[in-house]
Write a protein that holds these residues in place. Structure first.
Motif, short mmCIF file in Angstrom:
data_model
loop_
_atom_site.label_atom_id
_atom_site.label_comp_id
_atom_site.label_asym_id
_atom_site.label_seq_id
_atom_site.Cartn_x
_atom_site.Cartn_y
_atom_site.Cartn_z
N GLY A 88 45.41 52.68 69.34
CA GLY A 88 45.64 53.98 68.48
C GLY A 88 45.88 55.18 69.89
O GLY A 88 45.66 56.64 69.82
N PRO A 153 40.75 57.11 70.17
CA PRO A 153 41.45 57.18 69.37
C PRO A 153 42.25 58.43 68.38
O PRO A 153 40.38 58.97 67.51
CB PRO A 153 41.27 55.14 68.12
CG PRO A 153 40.58 54.86 69.39
CD PRO A 153 39.72 55.86 70.01
N TYR A 154 42.42 58.65 67.48
CA TYR A 154 42.78 60.18 66.64
C TYR A 154 43.78 59.54 65.73
O TYR A 154 44.99 60.16 65.44
CB TYR A 154 42.81 61.41 67.30
CG TYR A 154 42.31 62.62 66.52
CD1 TYR A 154 41.98 62.83 65.71
CD2 TYR A 154 43.79 63.90 66.57
CE1 TYR A 154 41.37 63.63 65.06
CE2 TYR A 154 43.52 64.47 65.55
CZ TYR A 154 42.33 65.11 65.01
OH TYR A 154 42.87 66.27 64.02
N ALA A 155 43.03 59.07 64.13
CA ALA A 155 43.70 58.92 63.38
C ALA A 155 45.30 59.81 62.72
O ALA A 155 45.69 59.97 62.68
CB ALA A 155 43.08 58.84 62.17
N ASP A 421 44.93 66.97 55.63
CA ASP A 421 44.40 65.81 56.13
C ASP A 421 42.89 66.58 56.32
O ASP A 421 42.23 67.47 56.63
CB ASP A 421 43.84 65.42 57.45
CG ASP A 421 43.86 63.27 58.34
OD1 ASP A 421 43.80 63.12 57.47
OD2 ASP A 421 42.16 63.68 58.24
N ARG A 458 37.82 60.07 62.01
CA ARG A 458 38.60 60.80 62.76
C ARG A 458 39.17 59.78 63.79
O ARG A 458 40.09 59.25 64.55
CB ARG A 458 38.46 62.19 63.61
CG ARG A 458 37.77 61.91 64.75
CD ARG A 458 37.89 62.97 65.84
NE ARG A 458 37.89 64.67 65.00
CZ ARG A 458 38.23 65.92 65.49
NH1 ARG A 458 38.04 65.43 66.93
NH2 ARG A 458 38.71 66.82 65.48
N THR A 460 39.03 56.41 63.64
CA THR A 460 39.68 55.36 62.26
C THR A 460 40.72 55.50 62.21
O THR A 460 40.79 56.03 61.57
CB THR A 460 38.51 54.58 62.07
OG1 THR A 460 38.89 53.34 61.58
CG2 THR A 460 37.80 55.54 60.62
N ALA A 461 41.90 53.68 62.47
CA ALA A 461 42.66 53.81 61.54
C ALA A 461 42.64 54.01 60.16
O ALA A 461 43.64 53.23 59.68
CB ALA A 461 44.16 53.53 62.22
N ASP A 462 41.98 53.15 59.76
CA ASP A 462 41.14 52.41 58.30
C ASP A 462 40.98 53.20 57.67
O ASP A 462 40.16 54.13 57.64
CB ASP A 462 39.89 51.58 58.37
CG ASP A 462 40.17 50.40 57.64
OD1 ASP A 462 40.19 51.28 56.37
OD2 ASP A 462 40.03 49.05 57.37
N THR A 463 42.64 53.57 56.05
CA THR A 463 42.28 54.69 55.41
C THR A 463 40.68 54.39 55.10
O THR A 463 40.27 55.27 54.35
CB THR A 463 43.65 54.22 54.38
OG1 THR A 463 44.57 54.96 55.35
CG2 THR A 463 43.40 55.89 53.96
N ARG A 466 37.65 55.80 56.70
CA ARG A 466 37.57 57.37 56.24
C ARG A 466 37.05 58.25 55.09
O ARG A 466 36.95 58.59 55.01
CB ARG A 466 38.92 57.41 57.21
CG ARG A 466 39.71 57.46 58.33
CD ARG A 466 41.06 58.41 58.97
NE ARG A 466 41.13 59.48 59.02
CZ ARG A 466 41.58 60.72 58.86
NH1 ARG A 466 42.43 60.15 58.30
NH2 ARG A 466 40.69 61.87 59.56
#
Length: 526
Positions: A88, A153-155, A421, A458, A460-463, A466
């Motif tokens: 990410g 990582p910044y989703a 977002d 912010r 984690t890419a796991d929705t 989040r």
């Protein structure tokens, strides 16, 4: 190409939205290849590096991506959505070929690199720097490739890349803060600047070489009219073709012959930001009591004619999964609970009906922008509501130059909100690292637990994760009450019914080109 970007099936949506619309009144000979729009506020600059139209709300520039009618990112100057590395932290864009700036200069990756580096440069007076704090470096391996390397990582990073791209050659060697470019810009967008008359209007003309196709509307005038009633009068007289208006005023214009009214949902909130270092509003009991005493349903009914929703935080109930339903409650005032909270905290009524504690009178000042009739009405209603529980609120209408030095010292009736977002609202408004930086976190709220949740959400890419983290943020903030939510607005527009192609979408706080005319370059004459 531009019409493809707003999504397959748009034609069916437009047909449904416009069914039954009438044409212009017989004898109306006004032009349909030009349009004059009345807006409430004027930009300070036309340079996106300094904060102009950062979420794609400009017709002068394009970003690497844009938002479609569903608020999803779609390619703009990029030929496709970027490649993101498994960790990410590396985001790679490939530019669309053949794009030129208004002066005919080809767009290259160097222009993208220059734009983002200018924002990140400490010598640049950009309010955007916190939004791009995740960027470690941005490079151009070749003239069509841009690589962002992130510190962490910044989703929502891709959603940030709606930032308008400026030509490096036009600004190289100039002080970005004071460059003539800021008033006479060059972009890649569907319109180019013909003139900007400060305090009056911004005039744009069509870019006939636009990569997305030349607009049918050839001339666009944005008239800056701060006063709601004046904007309505100019629309009624035919001087304006369209205007954003408060719902109460729009009600009197919705039946104007040859016009159509639009009521769009938005993430645009009105809150009372309470300074936490104030001797009265610094007490959480006062903040909770104010929150309980406000009659949001009455505000919606009497001031907005029902065009909106009650606000209990910074995330709209229309935000779907991001909204924490546990914070929702009836929009009516709970005077009994508010009174009980003050009594238990030792704020007791005085002889004049105003409470006091330890010799400190329960009183504070609430500022609002004087030219905004709706904020004045909301401030008046809120002050009346809390007076019933023994809190005295002095109302002060000022312009923003007078309000700004007092942020963090006095309460202010604030407006903001982004539908793209949750990070965009919650981090900027609540994280302690941004306290007192411009309009970010104006009340100087600081809660280490909330900071930690925001940082994790912010990253984690796991929705699903989040969503869980943002729900926890909303629950904690509801207990601390750094802001008292009032309403989420529906944005109301009245527009001459001479064009087709409108695609309503949930709007952010900023009007500008984010209103019903967000896709103006795609409108065609009815």
């Amino acid at each position: 190409m531009r019409r493809v970007l707003v999504g397959i099936g748009a034609a069916a949506l437009v047909g449904a939205l416009l069914a039954g619309c009438g044409s212009n009144p017989e004898g109306d000979t006004r032009s349909t290849d030009s349009i004059v729009l009345g807006v409430q506020s004027e930009p300070d600059t036309l340079n996106p590096v300094l904060g102009y139209a950062v979420e794609g709300a400009s017709k002068i520039y394009d970003g690497l991506v844009a938002y479609d009618d569903k608020l999803e990112p779609v390619p703009a100057l990029a030929e496709k959505l970027p490649e993101v590395s498994p960790d990410g932290q590396t985001v790679t864009f490939t530019l669309r070929p053949g794009v030129t700036f208004h002066d005919g200069t080809p767009l290259t990756a160097d222009d993208v690199v220059f734009t983002y580096r200018a924002v990140l440069d400490e010598k640049t007076d950009s309010t955007l720097r916190p939004a791009f704090a995740s960027i470690a470096e941005v490079t151009a391996p070749d003239q069509r490739t841009v690589v962002f390397r992130l510190k962490y990582p910044y989703a929502p990073f891709v959603k940030r890349t709606t930032l308008g791209i400026v030509p490096a050659k036009a600004l190289a060697g100039h002080d970005v803060n004071t460059a003539p470019f800021n008033q006479r810009p060059i972009g890649t967008g569907p319109y180019k600047v013909e003139s900007w008359t400060a305090g009056e209007r911004l005039v744009l003309v069509a870019n006939e070489s636009y990569w997305g196709g030349a607009p049918a509307i050839k001339r666009v005038t944005m008239a800056f009219v701060a006063d709601d009633n004046v904007r309505a009068a100019r629309l009624r007289s035919g001087e304006l073709d369209g205007a954003v208006l408060p719902p109460k005023i729009a009600d009197g214009l919705g039946q104007l012959p040859g016009h159509r009214r639009w009521d769009n949902p938005s993430a645009d909130y009105r809150i009372v930001s309470l300074p936490l270092n104030h001797p009265v509003t610094g007490d959480v009991a006062i903040r909770r009591a104010v929150d309980l005493a406000v009659d949001r349903d009455a505000m919606l009914r009497t001031l907005l004619n029902g065009q909106g929703k009650p606000a209990f935080g910074l995330i709209s109930p229309d935000a779907g999964r991001w909204f924490e339903p546990a914070q929702a409650r009836p929009g009516t005032a709970d005077v009994a609970a508010a009174t009980r909270a003050l009594d238990e905290a030792g704020w007791l009524p005085g002889g004049d009906g105003i409470r006091a504690k330890g010799g400190q009178r329960a009183a504070f000042t609430l500022m609002y922008p004087a030219s905004d009739s709706l904020r004045k009405d909301l401030a008046t209603a809120a002050a009346s509501d809390v007076r019933r529980i023994g809190i005295d609120v002095e109302l002060v209408g000022l312009d923003w130059t007078a309000i700004n030095p007092r942020l963090g010292k006095d309460a202010v009736l604030f407006g903001s909100g982004s539908p793209y977002d949750p990070d965009f609202d919650l981090y900027d408004s609540l994280h302690s690292s941004l306290a007192g930086k411009g309009y970010a976190n104006p009340g100087r709220y600081a809660n280490p637990a909330v900071d930690d949740l925001l940082d994790r959400a912010r990253a984690t890419a796991d929705t699903a994760e989040r969503v869980r983290l943002y729900h926890e943020v909303q629950r904690k903030v509801a207990t601390d009450v750094p802001n008292v939510g009032l309403v989420f607005l529906h944005h109301t527009f009245v527009v001459r019914d001479a064009w087709t192609g409108q695609l309503p979408r949930t709007e952010p706080h900023d009007h500008g080109f984010n209103g019903i005319w967000w896709n103006l370059e795609d409108w065609t004459t009815r």
